[in-house]
Design an enzyme around this catalytic site. Structure first.
Site, mmCIF file in Angstrom:
data_model
loop_
_atom_site.group_PDB
_atom_site.id
_atom_site.type_symbol
_atom_site.label_atom_id
_atom_site.label_comp_id
_atom_site.label_asym_id
_atom_site.label_seq_id
_atom_site.Cartn_x
_atom_site.Cartn_y
_atom_site.Cartn_z
ATOM 1 N N ASN A 196 0.887 -1.154 0.203
ATOM 2 C CA ASN A 196 -0.124 0.093 -0.156
ATOM 3 C C ASN A 196 0.822 1.236 -0.090
ATOM 4 O OD1 ASN A 196 -1.642 2.241 0.781
ATOM 5 N ND2 ASN A 196 -3.223 0.648 1.792
ATOM 6 N N ASP B 271 -22.316 16.884 -11.976
ATOM 7 C CA ASP B 271 -21.770 15.972 -13.074
ATOM 8 C C ASP B 271 -21.129 16.937 -14.197
ATOM 9 O OD1 ASP B 271 -21.581 13.662 -14.609
ATOM 10 O OD2 ASP B 271 -23.426 13.192 -14.836
ATOM 11 N N TYR C 42 -12.537 14.817 -6.355
ATOM 12 C CA TYR C 42 -11.563 14.144 -7.124
ATOM 13 C C TYR C 42 -10.900 14.824 -8.281
ATOM 14 C CZ TYR C 42 -10.436 10.537 -10.956
ATOM 15 O OH TYR C 42 -9.978 10.029 -11.828
ATOM 16 N N THR D 117 -6.832 12.822 -15.127
ATOM 17 C CA THR D 117 -8.376 12.692 -15.707
ATOM 18 C C THR D 117 -8.897 13.648 -16.377
ATOM 19 O OG1 THR D 117 -10.528 12.182 -14.721
ATOM 20 C CG2 THR D 117 -9.320 13.471 -13.334
ATOM 21 N N TYR E 258 -16.732 9.747 -4.623
ATOM 22 C CA TYR E 258 -16.351 11.284 -4.426
ATOM 23 C C TYR E 258 -17.068 12.168 -3.467
ATOM 24 C CZ TYR E 258 -14.271 10.037 -9.122
ATOM 25 O OH TYR E 258 -13.642 9.310 -10.099
ATOM 26 N N ARG F 271 -17.825 15.780 -22.778
ATOM 27 C CA ARG F 271 -16.274 15.586 -22.687
ATOM 28 C C ARG F 271 -15.947 15.040 -24.154
ATOM 29 N NH1 ARG F 271 -15.878 11.529 -17.551
ATOM 30 N NH2 ARG F 271 -16.316 13.130 -15.862
HETATM 31 N N1 LIG Z 1 -10.630 4.151 -16.517
HETATM 32 C C1 LIG Z 1 -10.694 5.295 -16.796
HETATM 33 O O1 LIG Z 1 -11.358 5.644 -18.015
HETATM 34 C C2 LIG Z 1 -10.107 6.482 -16.158
HETATM 35 C C3 LIG Z 1 -10.332 7.528 -16.654
HETATM 36 C C4 LIG Z 1 -9.752 8.670 -15.961
HETATM 37 C C5 LIG Z 1 -8.681 8.807 -15.349
HETATM 38 N N2 LIG Z 1 -8.258 7.330 -14.881
HETATM 39 C C6 LIG Z 1 -7.386 7.474 -13.814
HETATM 40 O O2 LIG Z 1 -6.333 6.370 -14.429
HETATM 41 C C7 LIG Z 1 -5.737 5.438 -13.352
HETATM 42 C C8 LIG Z 1 -6.364 4.183 -13.047
HETATM 43 O O3 LIG Z 1 -7.627 3.990 -13.382
HETATM 44 P P1 LIG Z 1 -8.547 2.541 -13.563
HETATM 45 O O4 LIG Z 1 -9.637 2.775 -14.319
HETATM 46 O O5 LIG Z 1 -7.407 1.573 -13.769
HETATM 47 O O6 LIG Z 1 -8.699 2.257 -11.924
HETATM 48 P P2 LIG Z 1 -8.532 0.944 -10.819
HETATM 49 O O7 LIG Z 1 -9.439 1.175 -9.605
HETATM 50 O O8 LIG Z 1 -8.964 -0.263 -11.654
HETATM 51 O O9 LIG Z 1 -7.137 0.996 -10.798
HETATM 52 C C9 LIG Z 1 -6.444 1.674 -9.603
HETATM 53 C C10 LIG Z 1 -5.412 0.589 -8.939
HETATM 54 O O10 LIG Z 1 -4.871 1.186 -8.008
HETATM 55 C C11 LIG Z 1 -4.568 0.357 -6.876
HETATM 56 N N3 LIG Z 1 -4.331 1.266 -5.435
HETATM 57 C C12 LIG Z 1 -5.154 2.210 -5.097
HETATM 58 N N4 LIG Z 1 -4.561 2.902 -3.969
HETATM 59 C C13 LIG Z 1 -3.829 2.205 -3.778
HETATM 60 C C14 LIG Z 1 -2.387 2.185 -2.853
HETATM 61 N N5 LIG Z 1 -2.654 3.134 -1.618
HETATM 62 N N6 LIG Z 1 -1.409 1.395 -2.665
HETATM 63 C C15 LIG Z 1 -1.564 0.467 -3.862
HETATM 64 N N7 LIG Z 1 -2.399 0.371 -4.780
HETATM 65 C C16 LIG Z 1 -3.419 1.287 -4.825
HETATM 66 C C17 LIG Z 1 -6.020 -0.224 -6.586
HETATM 67 O O11 LIG Z 1 -6.004 -1.589 -5.967
HETATM 68 C C18 LIG Z 1 -6.416 -0.663 -8.234
HETATM 69 O O12 LIG Z 1 -5.911 -1.669 -8.389
HETATM 70 C C19 LIG Z 1 -6.379 6.224 -12.047
HETATM 71 O O13 LIG Z 1 -5.656 7.351 -11.560
HETATM 72 C C20 LIG Z 1 -7.468 6.855 -12.354
HETATM 73 O O14 LIG Z 1 -7.940 8.128 -11.705
HETATM 74 C C21 LIG Z 1 -8.771 6.296 -15.289
HETATM 75 O O1 LIG Z 2 -13.570 7.653 -16.983
HETATM 76 C C1 LIG Z 2 -13.327 8.870 -16.958
HETATM 77 O O2 LIG Z 2 -12.702 9.372 -18.068
HETATM 78 C C2 LIG Z 2 -13.385 9.677 -15.855
HETATM 79 O O3 LIG Z 2 -14.742 9.801 -15.239
HETATM 80 C C3 LIG Z 2 -15.458 9.049 -14.434
HETATM 81 O O4 LIG Z 2 -16.511 9.803 -14.292
HETATM 82 P P1 LIG Z 2 -17.843 9.604 -15.068
HETATM 83 O O5 LIG Z 2 -17.679 9.470 -16.408
HETATM 84 O O6 LIG Z 2 -18.925 10.628 -14.608
HETATM 85 O O7 LIG Z 2 -18.279 8.150 -14.435
HETATM 86 P P2 LIG Z 2 -19.353 7.067 -14.823
HETATM 87 O O8 LIG Z 2 -19.736 6.144 -13.427
HETATM 88 O O9 LIG Z 2 -18.623 6.258 -15.941
HETATM 89 O O10 LIG Z 2 -20.530 7.793 -15.373
HETATM 90 C C4 LIG Z 2 -20.848 8.439 -16.175
HETATM 91 C C5 LIG Z 2 -22.020 9.003 -16.530
HETATM 92 O O11 LIG Z 2 -23.174 8.077 -16.368
HETATM 93 C C6 LIG Z 2 -24.192 8.379 -15.335
HETATM 94 N N1 LIG Z 2 -24.695 6.956 -14.792
HETATM 95 C C7 LIG Z 2 -23.761 6.022 -13.955
HETATM 96 C C8 LIG Z 2 -24.224 5.046 -13.540
HETATM 97 C C9 LIG Z 2 -25.562 4.503 -13.808
HETATM 98 O O12 LIG Z 2 -25.957 3.379 -13.230
HETATM 99 N N2 LIG Z 2 -26.486 5.243 -14.547
HETATM 100 C C10 LIG Z 2 -25.971 6.473 -15.125
HETATM 101 O O13 LIG Z 2 -26.663 7.260 -15.718
HETATM 102 C C11 LIG Z 2 -23.498 9.245 -14.510
HETATM 103 O O14 LIG Z 2 -24.264 9.806 -13.791
HETATM 104 C C12 LIG Z 2 -22.493 9.931 -15.451
HETATM 105 O O15 LIG Z 2 -23.248 11.036 -16.078
HETATM 106 C C13 LIG Z 2 -14.731 8.647 -13.110
HETATM 107 O O16 LIG Z 2 -14.633 10.016 -12.552
HETATM 108 C C14 LIG Z 2 -13.141 8.319 -13.355
HETATM 109 O O17 LIG Z 2 -13.165 7.064 -13.480
HETATM 110 C C15 LIG Z 2 -12.457 9.083 -14.664
HETATM 111 O O18 LIG Z 2 -11.746 9.860 -14.074
#
Ligand SMILES: NC(=O)c1ccc[n+]([C@@H]2O[C@H](COP(=O)([O-])OP(=O)(O)OC[C@H]3O[C@@H](n4cnc5c(N)ncnc54)[C@H](O)[C@@H]3O)[C@@H](O)[C@H]2O)c1
Ligand SMILES: O=C(O)[C@H]1O[C@H](OP(=O)(O)OP(=O)(O)OC[C@H]2O[C@@H](n3ccc(=O)[nH]c3=O)[C@H](O)[C@@H]2O)[C@H](O)[C@@H](O)[C@@H]1O
Length: 389
Positions: free
Chosen positions: A76, A337, A185, A139, A105, A341
């Site tokens: 961690n 919200d 966040y 993000t 958040y 984007r």
């Molecule tokens: N998935 C997306 O579209 C998206 C969009 C915007 C930003 N991001 C950013 O990309 C990154 C990864 O996103 P993801 O979708 O893979 O999320 P995720 O939650 O699947 O992965 C994050 C990982 O980080 C690990 N983690 C968190 N805190 C920790 C700690 N203190 N020590 C060790 N490990 C830790 C978690 O266990 C998890 O496996 C994040 O920073 C997120 O904010 C993702």
């Molecule tokens: O993925 C990203 O690029 C970023 O945006 C996400 O934010 P958001 O897109 O709002 O997250 P989602 O949970 O995927 O929601 C997307 C939209 O669907 C809506 N939603 C979500 C869940 C649901 O059951 N129904 C529904 O209408 C939410 O209100 C939102 O408007 C998260 O904040 C992050 O993982 C990341 O930084």
């Protein structure tokens, strides 16, 4: 074979194998990035996370072709002194660790701020002090709301891209009030971006900041009650997948009017690999990584997922496929919200020549095929259980 083929960068130079300290490697993005690095490159990964379920297939057995090039370190980063050593013995650190599900958040704002800002501080510090390159995951939420969202609903300027396209170097960051804890966040991510940028400017930190725009695909988040808590609320792909698997209506928050551009995880990972292997082109930059061609409202996403799921599962959709729900009911007090984007792609095109390829329909088809194969049977069993008792 991946480990022996000579790879060249975008300028024709041979790419030397490097060691990457990947923090958060056990998550959604990390698991895909590890897979790509193992199957297509000679690089070594020190995979840091508190969980490894999503990368287990890469760690075992020892006979895998990349055995020895990936090591899992369960730690961690909040409180483990081994972190600095791992960063020191790597050429590059990629930080993915974060709390990044919107349901947290406004309900766990302190954990969200600590995870996205405070816990990332030592990572930045160790990279800066030891002259190590850093790729930090921020993000698209740092943009917050669009300028256009503040115009009257009928204003023709709302159609002008200048009022909604999000550009790394010119768009403002527009968040709601402090009471709207949804922005905890985005604000923490913005501050860590500013800190990294300042470390670059004042202390010469070699950095790249990634702003993902809704990357989706297999292994994203969890299905409540199957591989995550029953009451948990994952991101929209997993929420809607869960509803489809359970044959429940998909919940549209505040009418499902918000717009998003979704990108296939495999396209996005191509962009990250280019950043890893082209430091001269990637360093000092902030990159939007998204697919501007895949824009939908959340309602349209629900409709498309319903159609695609019928196709891949062979089951007809239920009679009432969606239901409206208020954000207060779904997320609780303090939710807000992003309205729209759309990433500007100029910088990533210019620096890395990268473009996304996969249409929304195609990415949903492969993702929902995975969801169906992985979860349909387990869901059937949990649904059958209560009646068996
Ligand atoms: N998935 C997306 O579209 C998206 C969009 C915007 C930003 N991001 C950013 O990309 C990154 C990864 O996103 P993801 O979708 O893979 O999320 P995720 O939650 O699947 O992965 C994050 C990982 O980080 C690990 N983690 C968190 N805190 C920790 C700690 N203190 N020590 C060790 N490990 C830790 C978690 O266990 C998890 O496996 C994040 O920073 C997120 O904010 C993702
Ligand atoms: O993925 C990203 O690029 C970023 O945006 C996400 O934010 P958001 O897109 O709002 O997250 P989602 O949970 O995927 O929601 C997307 C939209 O669907 C809506 N939603 C979500 C869940 C649901 O059951 N129904 C529904 O209408 C939410 O209100 C939102 O408007 C998260 O904040 C992050 O993982 C990341 O930084």
């Amino acid at each position: 074979m991946a480990g022996t083929k000579t790879r060249v960068d975008l300028d024709g130079n041979t790419i030397k194998p490097i060691t990457i300290c990947m923090i958060g490697a056990g998550g959604f993005i990390g698991s895909h990035l590890c897979e790509k690095l193992m199957s297509e490159t000679p690089h070594t990964v020190l995979a840091v996370d508190v969980y490894n379920d999503k990368i287990k297939h890469l760690l075992e057995p020892d006979s895998l072709p990349w055995a020895g090039r990936i090591q899992f370190h369960r730690l961690n980063i909040k409180n483990d002194s081994r972190l600095e050593g791992l960063i020191k013995c790597s050429d590059l650190t990629i930080n993915l660790a974060a709390i990044c599900t919107p349901a947290d958040y406004n309900t766990r704002p302190l954990d969200t701020i600590y995870s996205n800002f405070i816990d990332a501080l030592p990572v930045v510090k160790y990279c800066s002090e030891n002259n190590k390159r850093l790729i930090h995951f921020s993000t698209c939420e740092v943009y917050g709301k669009t300028i256009g969202s503040y115009l009257p609903k009928d204003s023709p300027l709302r159609q002008d891209p200048a009022y909604y396209i999000l550009k790394e170097d010119t768009s403002p960051c527009i968040f709601g009030s402090v009471e709207k804890q949804r922005w905890s966040y985005a604000c923490a991510k913005q501050l860590i971006e500013r800190l990294i940028y300042a470390e670059g400017a004042e202390n010469g930190l070699e950095f790249t900041i990634v702003r993902p725009f809704n990357w989706i695909g297999p292994r994203m988040d969890f299905i409540p009650g199957i591989d995550g808590p029953s009451e948990g609320v994952p991101r929209v792909l997993a929420c809607f997948s869960n509803n489809l698997l359970r044959r429940e209506p998909l919940k549209l928050v505040d009418g499902g009017e918000s717009q998003r551009t979704f990108i296939y995880i495999k396209d996005a990972i191509e962009a990250v690999l280019l950043m890893i292997e082209n430091p001269a082109r990637a360093s000092g930059h902030i990159f939007n990584v998204g697919n501007p061609n895949n824009e939908v409202t959340v309602r349209q996403l629900a409709e498309m997922m319903t159609q695609v799921y019928s196709k891949v599962s062979g089951e007809d959709a239920i009679e009432t496929p969606t239901v409206d729900v208020s954000s207060k009911e779904f997320y609780g007090e303090g939710y807000d919200d992003s309205d729209k984007r759309i990433p500007d792609m100029t910088i990533i095109n210019k620096q890395l020549g990268w473009n996304p390829k996969t249409s929304l329909w195609d990415l949903l088809e492969s993702t929902l095929t995975y969801q169906h194969r992985t979860y349909a049977e387990a869901i059937k069993q949990t649904i059958a259980k209560p009646s068996a008792n």
